[in-house]
Motif scaffolding. Structure first.
Motif, PDB file in Angstrom:
ATOM      1  N   TYR A 198      47.858  31.302  41.581  1.00 22.34           N
ATOM      2  CA  TYR A 198      46.480  31.202  42.070  1.00 22.34           C
ATOM      3  C   TYR A 198      45.736  30.162  41.242  1.00 22.34           C
ATOM      4  O   TYR A 198      45.462  30.385  40.059  1.00 22.34           O
ATOM      5  CB  TYR A 198      45.804  32.580  42.009  1.00 22.34           C
ATOM      6  CG  TYR A 198      46.618  33.598  42.773  1.00 22.34           C
ATOM      7  CD1 TYR A 198      46.561  33.643  44.161  1.00 22.34           C
ATOM      8  CD2 TYR A 198      47.503  34.445  42.118  1.00 22.34           C
ATOM      9  CE1 TYR A 198      47.354  34.529  44.882  1.00 22.34           C
ATOM     10  CE2 TYR A 198      48.299  35.334  42.825  1.00 22.34           C
ATOM     11  CZ  TYR A 198      48.224  35.367  44.206  1.00 22.34           C
ATOM     12  OH  TYR A 198      49.019  36.228  44.910  1.00 22.34           O
TER      13      TYR A 198
ATOM     14  N   GLU B  81      45.475  36.439  30.397  1.00 20.78           N
ATOM     15  CA  GLU B  81      45.375  36.927  31.774  1.00 20.78           C
ATOM     16  C   GLU B  81      45.449  38.455  31.764  1.00 20.78           C
ATOM     17  O   GLU B  81      46.345  39.041  31.150  1.00 20.78           O
ATOM     18  CB  GLU B  81      46.501  36.350  32.648  1.00 20.78           C
ATOM     19  CG  GLU B  81      46.296  36.766  34.106  1.00 20.78           C
ATOM     20  CD  GLU B  81      47.361  36.252  35.082  1.00 20.78           C
ATOM     21  OE1 GLU B  81      48.303  35.572  34.652  1.00 20.78           O
ATOM     22  OE2 GLU B  81      47.234  36.581  36.278  1.00 20.78           O
TER      23      GLU B  81
ATOM     24  N   GLY C 253      45.871  41.975  33.927  1.00 19.72           N
ATOM     25  CA  GLY C 253      46.440  42.419  35.211  1.00 19.72           C
ATOM     26  C   GLY C 253      47.266  41.301  35.817  1.00 19.72           C
ATOM     27  O   GLY C 253      47.036  40.892  36.949  1.00 19.72           O
ATOM     28  N   CYS C 254      48.259  40.815  35.050  1.00 18.39           N
ATOM     29  CA  CYS C 254      48.961  39.574  35.424  1.00 18.39           C
ATOM     30  C   CYS C 254      50.020  39.780  36.490  1.00 18.39           C
ATOM     31  O   CYS C 254      50.582  38.806  36.991  1.00 18.39           O
ATOM     32  CB  CYS C 254      49.600  38.943  34.192  1.00 18.39           C
ATOM     33  SG  CYS C 254      50.843  39.996  33.417  1.00 18.39           S
ATOM     34  N   GLY C 255      50.325  41.032  36.855  1.00 20.71           N
ATOM     35  CA  GLY C 255      51.377  41.254  37.847  1.00 20.71           C
ATOM     36  C   GLY C 255      52.692  40.655  37.365  1.00 20.71           C
ATOM     37  O   GLY C 255      53.068  40.790  36.201  1.00 20.71           O
TER      38      GLY C 255
ATOM     39  N   HIS D  67      56.507  45.017  36.014  1.00 24.14           N
ATOM     40  CA  HIS D  67      55.953  43.662  36.030  1.00 24.14           C
ATOM     41  C   HIS D  67      56.256  42.946  34.720  1.00 24.14           C
ATOM     42  O   HIS D  67      56.682  41.784  34.707  1.00 24.14           O
ATOM     43  CB  HIS D  67      54.431  43.719  36.227  1.00 24.14           C
ATOM     44  CG  HIS D  67      54.018  44.135  37.610  1.00 24.14           C
ATOM     45  ND1 HIS D  67      52.763  44.591  37.908  1.00 24.14           N
ATOM     46  CD2 HIS D  67      54.705  44.166  38.776  1.00 24.14           C
ATOM     47  CE1 HIS D  67      52.682  44.874  39.204  1.00 24.14           C
ATOM     48  NE2 HIS D  67      53.857  44.637  39.746  1.00 24.14           N
TER      49      HIS D  67
ATOM     50  N   ALA E 290      50.333  47.015  28.456  1.00 22.21           N
ATOM     51  CA  ALA E 290      49.228  47.782  27.876  1.00 22.21           C
ATOM     52  C   ALA E 290      48.265  48.206  28.971  1.00 22.21           C
ATOM     53  O   ALA E 290      48.112  47.516  29.983  1.00 22.21           O
ATOM     54  CB  ALA E 290      48.483  46.929  26.848  1.00 22.21           C
ATOM     55  N   ASP E 291      47.617  49.355  28.735  1.00 24.50           N
ATOM     56  CA  ASP E 291      46.615  49.857  29.677  1.00 24.50           C
ATOM     57  C   ASP E 291      45.247  49.329  29.251  1.00 24.50           C
ATOM     58  O   ASP E 291      44.805  49.577  28.126  1.00 24.50           O
ATOM     59  CB  ASP E 291      46.639  51.391  29.676  1.00 24.50           C
ATOM     60  CG  ASP E 291      45.823  51.956  30.826  1.00 24.50           C
ATOM     61  OD1 ASP E 291      44.768  51.364  31.152  1.00 24.50           O
ATOM     62  OD2 ASP E 291      46.245  52.984  31.393  1.00 24.50           O
TER      63      ASP E 291
ATOM     64  N   HIS F  87      42.668  38.202  38.255  1.00 21.70           N
ATOM     65  CA  HIS F  87      42.663  37.999  39.704  1.00 21.70           C
ATOM     66  C   HIS F  87      43.163  39.278  40.365  1.00 21.70           C
ATOM     67  O   HIS F  87      44.250  39.744  40.064  1.00 21.70           O
ATOM     68  CB  HIS F  87      43.594  36.830  40.033  1.00 21.70           C
ATOM     69  CG  HIS F  87      43.739  36.576  41.504  1.00 21.70           C
ATOM     70  ND1 HIS F  87      42.657  36.331  42.331  1.00 21.70           N
ATOM     71  CD2 HIS F  87      44.825  36.539  42.306  1.00 21.70           C
ATOM     72  CE1 HIS F  87      43.078  36.160  43.569  1.00 21.70           C
ATOM     73  NE2 HIS F  87      44.382  36.281  43.580  1.00 21.70           N
ATOM     74  N   GLY F  88      42.338  39.832  41.247  1.00 20.30           N
ATOM     75  CA  GLY F  88      42.781  41.013  41.991  1.00 20.30           C
ATOM     76  C   GLY F  88      42.830  42.262  41.141  1.00 20.30           C
ATOM     77  O   GLY F  88      43.686  43.118  41.358  1.00 20.30           O
ATOM     78  N   LEU F  89      41.956  42.381  40.154  1.00 20.74           N
ATOM     79  CA  LEU F  89      41.988  43.539  39.254  1.00 20.74           C
ATOM     80  C   LEU F  89      40.700  44.365  39.369  1.00 20.74           C
ATOM     81  O   LEU F  89      40.740  45.580  39.601  1.00 20.74           O
ATOM     82  CB  LEU F  89      42.190  43.052  37.804  1.00 20.74           C
ATOM     83  CG  LEU F  89      42.266  44.116  36.734  1.00 20.74           C
ATOM     84  CD1 LEU F  89      43.572  44.894  36.839  1.00 20.74           C
ATOM     85  CD2 LEU F  89      42.174  43.497  35.325  1.00 20.74           C
TER      86      LEU F  89
ATOM     87  N   VAL G 136      40.456  48.890  40.236  1.00 16.80           N
ATOM     88  CA  VAL G 136      40.711  49.840  39.145  1.00 16.80           C
ATOM     89  C   VAL G 136      39.499  50.747  38.925  1.00 16.80           C
ATOM     90  O   VAL G 136      38.370  50.377  39.252  1.00 16.80           O
ATOM     91  CB  VAL G 136      41.066  49.101  37.821  1.00 16.80           C
ATOM     92  CG1 VAL G 136      42.407  48.394  37.956  1.00 16.80           C
ATOM     93  CG2 VAL G 136      39.980  48.112  37.418  1.00 16.80           C
TER      94      VAL G 136
HETATM   95  C1  LIG Z   1      46.514  43.367  42.740  1.00 17.27           C
HETATM   96  S1  LIG Z   1      47.480  43.173  41.335  1.00 17.27           S
HETATM   97  C2  LIG Z   1      47.175  41.489  40.907  1.00 17.27           C
HETATM   98  C3  LIG Z   1      48.263  40.911  40.064  1.00 17.27           C
HETATM   99  C4  LIG Z   1      48.092  39.445  39.722  1.00 17.27           C
HETATM  100  N1  LIG Z   1      46.852  39.191  39.049  1.00 17.27           N
HETATM  101  C5  LIG Z   1      48.223  38.624  40.991  1.00 17.27           C
HETATM  102  O1  LIG Z   1      47.198  38.263  41.551  1.00 17.27           O
HETATM  103  O2  LIG Z   1      49.353  38.385  41.417  1.00 17.27           O
HETATM  104  C6  LIG Z   1      46.627  44.059  40.021  1.00 17.27           C
HETATM  105  C7  LIG Z   1      47.442  44.193  38.757  1.00 17.27           C
HETATM  106  O3  LIG Z   1      46.695  44.925  37.783  1.00 17.27           O
HETATM  107  C8  LIG Z   1      47.572  45.808  37.095  1.00 17.27           C
HETATM  108  N2  LIG Z   1      46.777  46.937  36.567  1.00 17.27           N
HETATM  109  C9  LIG Z   1      46.157  47.905  37.280  1.00 17.27           C
HETATM  110  N3  LIG Z   1      45.552  48.765  36.456  1.00 17.27           N
HETATM  111  C10 LIG Z   1      45.790  48.353  35.191  1.00 17.27           C
HETATM  112  C11 LIG Z   1      45.438  48.839  33.901  1.00 17.27           C
HETATM  113  N4  LIG Z   1      44.745  49.969  33.759  1.00 17.27           N
HETATM  114  N5  LIG Z   1      45.848  48.158  32.821  1.00 17.27           N
HETATM  115  C12 LIG Z   1      46.587  47.015  32.966  1.00 17.27           C
HETATM  116  N6  LIG Z   1      46.958  46.526  34.154  1.00 17.27           N
HETATM  117  C13 LIG Z   1      46.559  47.169  35.267  1.00 17.27           C
HETATM  118  C14 LIG Z   1      48.574  46.219  38.151  1.00 17.27           C
HETATM  119  O4  LIG Z   1      49.788  46.677  37.609  1.00 17.27           O
HETATM  120  C15 LIG Z   1      48.742  44.935  38.961  1.00 17.27           C
HETATM  121  O5  LIG Z   1      49.788  44.159  38.475  1.00 17.27           O
END
Ligand SMILES: C[S@@+](CC[C@H](N)C(=O)[O-])C[C@H]1O[C@@H](n2cnc3c(N)ncnc32)[C@H](O)[C@@H]1O
Length: 503
Positions: free
Chosen positions: A19, A51, A53-55, A81, A102-103, A125-127, A131
């Protein structure tokens, strides 16, 4: 779901994607266009990029492979991931990227946060909208601790009011899908079928709302992994831009503008009547609210800075004149009309034509483009030139114009092509690492494949072999189309990628 994700989908992995609005070059341009100092990273700058929530990590990987001096730190709580991203980095021999499991709800207070350096740029992106509040609060605490003074943060999120009409759609898809399937992707698939059945049965909340109706059409071909992460989370909730801005002020972050660069130009975004209403306010957040009422912005890409250093027009224009741009398309493909949020706009052929021609040989400095004797148009507006070319994806900023490809980037691109060929749909938009650009060069997997076949010694005459190998499951018509795709890759795209320093 597995139970450890606080209601976020954890039983299926997200799809891989690159992205470009997450790239520091776009984030910095958004700041400069909005008269806030955020110099584009220089060729030798030791940028710290984080980054959240890097997926699967592709954006971080491309940025790390394109910039050997950078330190890239990427965080996600899904071990699948992180394992995939680490394996990818190891296979490509990338040593300047760290993937941390990590959370984000607790990372700020966890000793593991010592592994997250202070950041010049953060992107998520997309986080945010996906959540729960506890995670959003954790993100703000982490940003407060880790964003450097002057640092910039990119956030994409589902925005209100655009999403408002589709709240029912998401609820039906999620709640009904859960009754009909087991794993999240199957639930999303079943939920979508139900939504489609409602559409076919003329459900008023779908068929009487054009945006929702169009959304249902768009969802049909989406991968189920995408649908699961987009629609099946417990806490998903779109929000108003001003509410995000209020939350991020807890990390001393101030809203600057949009990483969808066109949206920073009121003339291209709003009609004169709409602009007149927006201009009644000097509060930028209220102007954005008016804008969000006027245009379709269901996914916003916003940029915030910690400590906005405002620039006057002269200083801003001087910085913009020095930006180098590299063409993503052939000069003959330059569009002279484009859809803008305010409607269809014409681009002056006598201005953009010579500029595209001049860029065909390689990256050019904006000031030099505006000084071309043959252009007919305003020479004193670098912001508009950059906004149009980069905002329409026609050009990419170039950090190290005309630098030769590095071994590192070439290896990364080869490994990436091999990995994605096994896992992804070939038609998806992706990017190649480029040391010359310092950011991703847009490319499809077909184009990466063609490039790698040439780099591994094939000649162009072997195109028939590529069609046979890749199109093994295709009929004659499909193979004919594939041949055309490879021919375009060879004759149109690869020269562009050469000019962008990818090969
Ligand atoms: C919609 S995906 C977007 C991934 C990436 N940014 C992309 O656009 O390809 C959201 C990501 O946030 C991660 N995520 C969700 N809750 C989280 C948390 N509490 N801590 C860390 N990561 C989290 C998910 O595992 C997921 O990979």
């Amino acid at each position: 779901m597995n139970g450890w994700g606080s209601g976020y989908v954890t039983d299926v992995t997200y799809m891989t994607g690159y992205y470009r609005s997450q790239s520091p070059s776009i984030i910095s341009l958004a700041c400069l266009l909005c008269s806030v100092a955020s110099p584009l990273p220089g060729p030798d700058d030791a940028v710290s990029y984080v980054e959240l929530g890097c997926g699967q990590g592709l954006t971080s990987l491309v940025l790390a492979a394109s910039n050997p001096h950078w330190k890239v730190t990427s965080i996600d709580f899904n071990p699948a991931h992180i394992a995939a991203a680490r394996a990818w980095a190891a296979q490509a021999g990338l040593e300047n990227v760290t993937f941390l499991e990590a959370d984000l709800s607790t990372l700020g207070e966890d000793p593991a946060s010592a592994q997250v350096p202070e950041a010049d740029f953060v992107s998520m992106h997309g986080l945010w909208s996906w959540v729960p509040p506890a995670v959003q609060h954790g993100i703000v605490r982490l940003l407060r601790a880790k964003v450097k003074p002057g640092g910039a943060v990119h956030v994409s999120f589902n925005a209100l009011p655009a999403w408002g009409g589709a709240l029912g759609l998401q609820r039906v898809l999620r709640d009904c899908g859960r009754r009909l399937g087991s794993r999240s992707d199957r639930q999303a698939e079943e939920g979508l079928k139900l939504v489609q059945a409602l559409r076919d049965a003329d459900a008023l909340q779908i068929v009487r709302q054009p945006w929702v109706h169009a959304l249902v059409e768009r969802m049909g071909p989406m991968p189920t992994q995408y649908l699961a992460h987009e629609y099946m989370n417990d806490a998903w909730v779109p929000c108003f831009h001003a509410d995000l801005a209020a939350a991020l002020s807890g990390a001393k972050l101030e809203w600057v503008g949009s990483a969808s660069l066109i949206e920073n130009f009121p003339d291209l975004t709003l009609t004169p009547e709409q602009r007149a209403i927006a201009q009644r306010f000097d509060d930028p957040l209220l102007r954005e609210l008016v804008k969000d009422m006027c245009i379709d912005r269901s996914l916003r890409h916003d940029v915030f800075v910690r400590g906005a250093r405002r620039m006057n027009t002269a200083a801003r224009d001087a910085a913009l004149m020095d930006v180098r741009l590299s063409l993503n398309i052939a000069a003959s493909e330059m569009p002279y009309e484009a859809d803008m949020p305010a409607g269809r706009a014409g681009l002056n052929r006598a201005f953009y034509g010579p500029i595209a021609q001049a860029m065909a040989t390689g990256p050019q400095r904006v000031g030099d483009l505006l000084a071309l004797p043959e252009i007919d148009g305003k020479r004193d507006n670098p912001a508009e030139l950059i906004g149009i070319l980069v905002g329409l994806d026609v050009a990419e900023p170039a950090a190290r114009p005309r630098a030769a490809p590095t071994e590192q980037a070439l290896r990364f691109n080869r490994v990436t092509t091999e990995i994605l060929a096994r896992t992804e749909n070939f038609g998806r938009p992706l990017a190649a690492a480029s040391y010359a650009l310092g950011t991703g060069a847009p490319a499809t997997l077909f184009e990466l494949h063609a490039m790698n076949r040439l780099l591994s010694g094939d000649s162009e005459a072997q195109l028939g072999d590529w069609v046979r190998d890749i199109g093994v499951n295709l009929d004659d018509e499909g193979r004919g189309k594939l041949r055309q795709v490879f021919e375009r890759a060879l004759h149109v795209k690869l020269p562009i990628m050469r000019a962008q320093g990818v090969l």
